[in-house]
Design a protein around this motif. Structure first.
Motif, PDB file in Angstrom:
ATOM      1  N   HIS A   1      38.206 -21.142   0.703  1.00  0.00           N
ATOM      2  CA  HIS A   1      37.562 -20.837  -0.578  1.00  0.00           C
ATOM      3  C   HIS A   1      37.586 -22.053  -1.479  1.00  0.00           C
ATOM      4  O   HIS A   1      38.335 -23.003  -1.244  1.00  0.00           O
ATOM      5  CB  HIS A   1      38.290 -19.689  -1.286  1.00  0.00           C
ATOM      6  N   LEU A   2      36.803 -21.987  -2.561  1.00  0.00           N
ATOM      7  CA  LEU A   2      36.863 -23.051  -3.555  1.00  0.00           C
ATOM      8  C   LEU A   2      38.022 -22.784  -4.499  1.00  0.00           C
ATOM      9  O   LEU A   2      38.374 -21.631  -4.758  1.00  0.00           O
ATOM     10  CB  LEU A   2      35.559 -23.110  -4.362  1.00  0.00           C
ATOM     11  N   VAL A   3      38.579 -23.861  -5.034  1.00  0.00           N
ATOM     12  CA  VAL A   3      39.604 -23.752  -6.065  1.00  0.00           C
ATOM     13  C   VAL A   3      38.871 -23.392  -7.368  1.00  0.00           C
ATOM     14  O   VAL A   3      37.754 -23.858  -7.588  1.00  0.00           O
ATOM     15  CB  VAL A   3      40.351 -25.108  -6.163  1.00  0.00           C
TER      16      VAL A   3
ATOM     17  N   ARG B   1      34.010 -22.370   5.083  1.00  0.00           N
ATOM     18  CA  ARG B   1      33.676 -23.493   4.189  1.00  0.00           C
ATOM     19  C   ARG B   1      32.180 -23.821   4.234  1.00  0.00           C
ATOM     20  O   ARG B   1      31.587 -24.166   3.217  1.00  0.00           O
ATOM     21  CB  ARG B   1      34.517 -24.715   4.537  1.00  0.00           C
TER      22      ARG B   1
ATOM     23  N   THR C   1      37.923 -34.850  -5.562  1.00  0.00           N
ATOM     24  CA  THR C   1      38.722 -33.681  -5.953  1.00  0.00           C
ATOM     25  C   THR C   1      39.546 -33.182  -4.762  1.00  0.00           C
ATOM     26  O   THR C   1      40.670 -32.712  -4.941  1.00  0.00           O
ATOM     27  CB  THR C   1      37.835 -32.557  -6.532  1.00  0.00           C
ATOM     28  N   GLY C   2      39.008 -33.309  -3.544  1.00  0.00           N
ATOM     29  CA  GLY C   2      39.759 -32.909  -2.346  1.00  0.00           C
ATOM     30  C   GLY C   2      41.048 -33.727  -2.232  1.00  0.00           C
ATOM     31  O   GLY C   2      42.132 -33.182  -2.011  1.00  0.00           O
TER      32      GLY C   2
ATOM     33  N   ARG D   1      37.700 -33.766  13.628  1.00  0.00           N
ATOM     34  CA  ARG D   1      38.595 -33.950  12.482  1.00  0.00           C
ATOM     35  C   ARG D   1      39.734 -32.932  12.526  1.00  0.00           C
ATOM     36  O   ARG D   1      40.853 -33.234  12.152  1.00  0.00           O
ATOM     37  CB  ARG D   1      37.791 -33.822  11.181  1.00  0.00           C
TER      38      ARG D   1
ATOM     39  N   VAL E   1      39.795 -27.312 -11.369  1.00  0.00           N
ATOM     40  CA  VAL E   1      39.191 -28.564 -10.906  1.00  0.00           C
ATOM     41  C   VAL E   1      38.663 -29.377 -12.087  1.00  0.00           C
ATOM     42  O   VAL E   1      38.861 -30.598 -12.160  1.00  0.00           O
ATOM     43  CB  VAL E   1      38.058 -28.250  -9.901  1.00  0.00           C
TER      44      VAL E   1
ATOM     45  N   PRO F   1      30.607 -30.095   4.137  1.00  0.00           N
ATOM     46  CA  PRO F   1      31.844 -30.540   4.778  1.00  0.00           C
ATOM     47  C   PRO F   1      31.497 -31.220   6.101  1.00  0.00           C
ATOM     48  O   PRO F   1      30.699 -30.692   6.873  1.00  0.00           O
ATOM     49  CB  PRO F   1      32.611 -29.236   5.029  1.00  0.00           C
TER      50      PRO F   1
ATOM     51  N   GLN G   1      30.573 -26.393 -12.444  1.00  0.00           N
ATOM     52  CA  GLN G   1      31.178 -27.729 -12.430  1.00  0.00           C
ATOM     53  C   GLN G   1      30.154 -28.796 -12.790  1.00  0.00           C
ATOM     54  O   GLN G   1      30.462 -29.761 -13.500  1.00  0.00           O
ATOM     55  CB  GLN G   1      31.779 -28.030 -11.050  1.00  0.00           C
TER      56      GLN G   1
ATOM     57  N   LEU H   1      43.528 -32.797  -4.990  1.00  0.00           N
ATOM     58  CA  LEU H   1      44.175 -31.508  -4.709  1.00  0.00           C
ATOM     59  C   LEU H   1      45.228 -31.658  -3.612  1.00  0.00           C
ATOM     60  O   LEU H   1      46.323 -31.098  -3.714  1.00  0.00           O
ATOM     61  CB  LEU H   1      43.129 -30.463  -4.315  1.00  0.00           C
TER      62      LEU H   1
ATOM     63  N   GLY I   1      32.881 -34.785  -3.517  1.00  0.00           N
ATOM     64  CA  GLY I   1      33.375 -33.406  -3.402  1.00  0.00           C
ATOM     65  C   GLY I   1      33.358 -32.671  -4.733  1.00  0.00           C
ATOM     66  O   GLY I   1      33.910 -31.583  -4.854  1.00  0.00           O
ATOM     67  N   PHE I   2      32.738 -33.258  -5.711  1.00  0.00           N
ATOM     68  CA  PHE I   2      32.620 -32.690  -7.058  1.00  0.00           C
ATOM     69  C   PHE I   2      31.317 -33.186  -7.657  1.00  0.00           C
ATOM     70  O   PHE I   2      31.017 -34.362  -7.495  1.00  0.00           O
ATOM     71  CB  PHE I   2      33.808 -33.143  -7.924  1.00  0.00           C
TER      72      PHE I   2
ATOM     73  N   ARG J   1      45.015 -31.807   8.442  1.00  0.00           N
ATOM     74  CA  ARG J   1      44.728 -30.929   7.307  1.00  0.00           C
ATOM     75  C   ARG J   1      44.707 -29.484   7.766  1.00  0.00           C
ATOM     76  O   ARG J   1      44.011 -29.135   8.712  1.00  0.00           O
ATOM     77  CB  ARG J   1      43.352 -31.287   6.703  1.00  0.00           C
TER      78      ARG J   1
ATOM     79  N   ASP K   1      43.322 -26.989   6.485  1.00  0.00           N
ATOM     80  CA  ASP K   1      42.023 -26.318   6.353  1.00  0.00           C
ATOM     81  C   ASP K   1      41.010 -26.824   7.379  1.00  0.00           C
ATOM     82  O   ASP K   1      39.888 -26.353   7.436  1.00  0.00           O
ATOM     83  CB  ASP K   1      41.469 -26.485   4.929  1.00  0.00           C
TER      84      ASP K   1
ATOM     85  N   ARG L   1      30.971 -29.002  -7.160  1.00  0.00           N
ATOM     86  CA  ARG L   1      30.754 -28.128  -6.019  1.00  0.00           C
ATOM     87  C   ARG L   1      30.171 -26.776  -6.424  1.00  0.00           C
ATOM     88  O   ARG L   1      29.895 -25.952  -5.557  1.00  0.00           O
ATOM     89  CB  ARG L   1      32.084 -27.883  -5.328  1.00  0.00           C
TER      90      ARG L   1
HETATM   91  P1  ADP Z   1      35.389 -31.723   2.702  1.00  0.00           P
HETATM   92  O1  ADP Z   1      35.410 -33.233   2.670  1.00  0.00           O
HETATM   93  O2  ADP Z   1      35.729 -31.167   4.022  1.00  0.00           O
HETATM   94  O3  ADP Z   1      34.137 -31.145   2.148  1.00  0.00           O
HETATM   95  P2  ADP Z   1      37.322 -31.798   0.531  1.00  0.00           P
HETATM   96  O4  ADP Z   1      38.369 -32.695   1.039  1.00  0.00           O
HETATM   97  O5  ADP Z   1      36.366 -32.335  -0.473  1.00  0.00           O
HETATM   98  O6  ADP Z   1      36.551 -31.174   1.772  1.00  0.00           O
HETATM   99  O7  ADP Z   1      37.997 -30.487  -0.113  1.00  0.00           O
HETATM  100  C1  ADP Z   1      38.869 -29.658   0.613  1.00  0.00           C
HETATM  101  C2  ADP Z   1      39.031 -28.300  -0.075  1.00  0.00           C
HETATM  102  O8  ADP Z   1      39.515 -28.493  -1.426  1.00  0.00           O
HETATM  103  C3  ADP Z   1      37.739 -27.495  -0.256  1.00  0.00           C
HETATM  104  O9  ADP Z   1      37.438 -26.701   0.867  1.00  0.00           O
HETATM  105  C4  ADP Z   1      38.060 -26.658  -1.501  1.00  0.00           C
HETATM  106  O10 ADP Z   1      38.857 -25.540  -1.202  1.00  0.00           O
HETATM  107  C5  ADP Z   1      38.909 -27.594  -2.347  1.00  0.00           C
HETATM  108  N1  ADP Z   1      38.063 -28.357  -3.293  1.00  0.00           N
HETATM  109  C6  ADP Z   1      37.799 -29.689  -3.268  1.00  0.00           C
HETATM  110  N2  ADP Z   1      36.984 -30.042  -4.277  1.00  0.00           N
HETATM  111  C7  ADP Z   1      36.711 -28.908  -4.974  1.00  0.00           C
HETATM  112  C8  ADP Z   1      35.914 -28.594  -6.098  1.00  0.00           C
HETATM  113  N3  ADP Z   1      35.209 -29.535  -6.734  1.00  0.00           N
HETATM  114  N4  ADP Z   1      35.875 -27.304  -6.538  1.00  0.00           N
HETATM  115  C9  ADP Z   1      36.566 -26.347  -5.914  1.00  0.00           C
HETATM  116  N5  ADP Z   1      37.324 -26.565  -4.828  1.00  0.00           N
HETATM  117  C10 ADP Z   1      37.408 -27.817  -4.349  1.00  0.00           C
END
Ligand code: ADP
Length: 193
Positions: free
Chosen positions: A58-60, A146, A32-33, A128, A65, A10, A93, A36, A86-87, A134, A136, A89
């Protein structure tokens, strides 16, 4: 098809660089971020479920995903390639992505890992947190969580791609354009072969 994965912790600049890469290479951006966050904005059941994980750092869950990636893939059948941001992760996956690619008679060509110092990562994330809006990003404890999740669940994905001889480490320090220049020369070298 030419499929790339952009990898890194991150704050490593994946989102910023992805937008420039997809424009340069004519790929479809699959973040994926972003997907979501769109679900959360639209208050869909998937979005509501995802929010409860994201807001804790946490991760989803993988199946959520992976299902989302699968539908996005099907909705972009004419793409000349994808940039995954972001995938994957988690290892599950990464394996699911390989299966999905094989089903579509394609594969991941390269995985680019953006290397950024810990100190610089924290600096970027603090900034950021003040500007992204955001939920989170704003909380330091969630940020820390994270980074922890990245080390325990996501870093093993880098080993997986190293074994497949697909991982390339790139210097992710410096200005946005400097980093983009490094990424482009790497991609151009690989695609000209
Ligand atoms: P960053 O750019 O800060 O790494 P992202 O924008 O990619 O974060 O993702 C934000 C949040 O969305 C993650 O902290 C996680 O909770 C969830 N997320 C995104 N992509 C995935 C993934 N591939 N698997 C599980 N959770 C995900």
């Amino acid at each position: 098809m030419y499929n790339l994965v952009l990898f890194g912790p991150p704050g490593s600049g994946k989102g910023t660089q992805s937008e420039k890469i997809v424009e340069h290479c004519g790929l479809v951006h699959l973040s994926t971020g972003n997907l979501l966050r769109e679900e959360i904005k639209n208050k869909t059941p998937l979005g509501m479920e995802a929010k409860s994980f994201i807001d804790k750092g946490h991760l989803v869950p993988d199946e959520v995903v992976i299902g989302m990636v699968d539908s996005y893939f099907d909705a972009h059948k004419d793409a000349k390639g994808f940039l995954f941001d972001g995938f994957p992760r988690t290892l599950a996956q990464a394996k699911a992505l390989d299966k999905l690619m094989a089903l579509k008679k394609t594969a991941i060509a390269q995985v680019l890992m953006l290397d950024v110092d810990q100190e610089e990562l924290i600096k970027r994330l603090v900034h950021r947190g003040k500007t992204s809006g955001r939920s989170d990003d704003a909380d330091e404890n969630i940020q820390r969580k994270r980074q922890e999740v990245y080390r325990s669940e996501t870093l093993p994905v880098a080993d997986y791609y190293t074994k497949e001889k697909k991982l390339a480490n790139l210097d992710g320090m410096g200005s946005i354009d400097e980093i983009f220049g490094r990424i482009c020369s790497y991609i151009d070298k690989k695609t000209k072969k």
